[in-house]
Design a protein around this motif. Structure first.
Motif, PDB file in Angstrom:
ATOM      1  N   LYS A   3      -0.309  -0.532  -5.344  1.00  0.00           N
ATOM      2  CA  LYS A   3       0.942   0.185  -5.110  1.00  0.00           C
ATOM      3  C   LYS A   3       1.347   0.880  -6.404  1.00  0.00           C
ATOM      4  CE  LYS A   3       5.648  -0.441  -3.494  1.00  0.00           C
ATOM      5  NZ  LYS A   3       6.595  -1.387  -2.907  1.00  0.00           N
ATOM      6  N   GLN A  45      -1.508   9.457  -1.487  1.00  0.00           N
ATOM      7  CA  GLN A  45      -1.972   8.616  -0.395  1.00  0.00           C
ATOM      8  C   GLN A  45      -3.004   9.282   0.516  1.00  0.00           C
ATOM      9  OE1 GLN A  45       1.452   5.869   0.951  1.00  0.00           O
ATOM     10  NE2 GLN A  45       2.466   7.735   0.255  1.00  0.00           N
ATOM     11  N   PRO A  73      -3.879   4.216  -2.876  1.00  0.00           N
ATOM     12  CA  PRO A  73      -2.771   3.278  -3.070  1.00  0.00           C
ATOM     13  C   PRO A  73      -1.566   3.610  -2.201  1.00  0.00           C
ATOM     14  CG  PRO A  73      -2.781   4.900  -4.811  1.00  0.00           C
ATOM     15  CD  PRO A  73      -4.019   5.151  -3.975  1.00  0.00           C
ATOM     16  N   GLU A  74      -0.718   2.633  -2.015  1.00  0.00           N
ATOM     17  CA  GLU A  74       0.587   2.875  -1.413  1.00  0.00           C
ATOM     18  C   GLU A  74       1.450   3.477  -2.520  1.00  0.00           C
ATOM     19  OE1 GLU A  74       4.345   0.268   0.283  1.00  0.00           O
ATOM     20  OE2 GLU A  74       2.433  -0.716  -0.063  1.00  0.00           O
ATOM     21  N   GLU A  76       5.369   4.946  -3.777  1.00  0.00           N
ATOM     22  CA  GLU A  76       6.799   4.849  -3.522  1.00  0.00           C
ATOM     23  C   GLU A  76       7.547   5.611  -4.618  1.00  0.00           C
ATOM     24  OE1 GLU A  76       9.685   1.168  -4.334  1.00  0.00           O
ATOM     25  OE2 GLU A  76       8.263   0.816  -2.701  1.00  0.00           O
TER      26      GLU A  76
END
Length: 88
Positions: A3, A45, A73-74, A76
């Motif tokens: 992440k 992503q 990866p994620e 955010e």
């Protein structure tokens, strides 16, 4: 799954997004930095084609590995105060 978190922070008289110790370019407003970070997070992503990757570590040693193209990866985006802003 890995992440990554892009954080919106004040930078050089404006605003930037930061990943770890690396800053983006400076944007005139928090909103502009947020929009840019959301674009980058979405692109982070997107999978690709399988391929061989070579890279050099911090000791100068070269490594090779296979990437299947789908191991993304994620991502955010968070406002500098830690509030999640999404990756849309």
């Amino acid at each position: 799954m890995t992440k990554v978190v892009y954080k919106i922070v004040p930078h050089d008289g404006g605003w930037a997004y930061r990943l770890g110790d690396v800053f983006s370019e400076t944007f005139p407003s928090r909103s502009d930095a947020m929009q840019a970070a959301r674009i980058v997070a979405a692109e982070q992503q997107v999978g690709g084609e399988p391929e061989e990757i070579s890279w050099q570590d911090d000791k100068g040693v070269w490594h090779s590995e296979h990437s299947d193209g789908g191991d993304r990866p994620e991502a955010e985006v968070q406002d500098g105060d830690g509030e999640q802003a999404g990756a849309r």
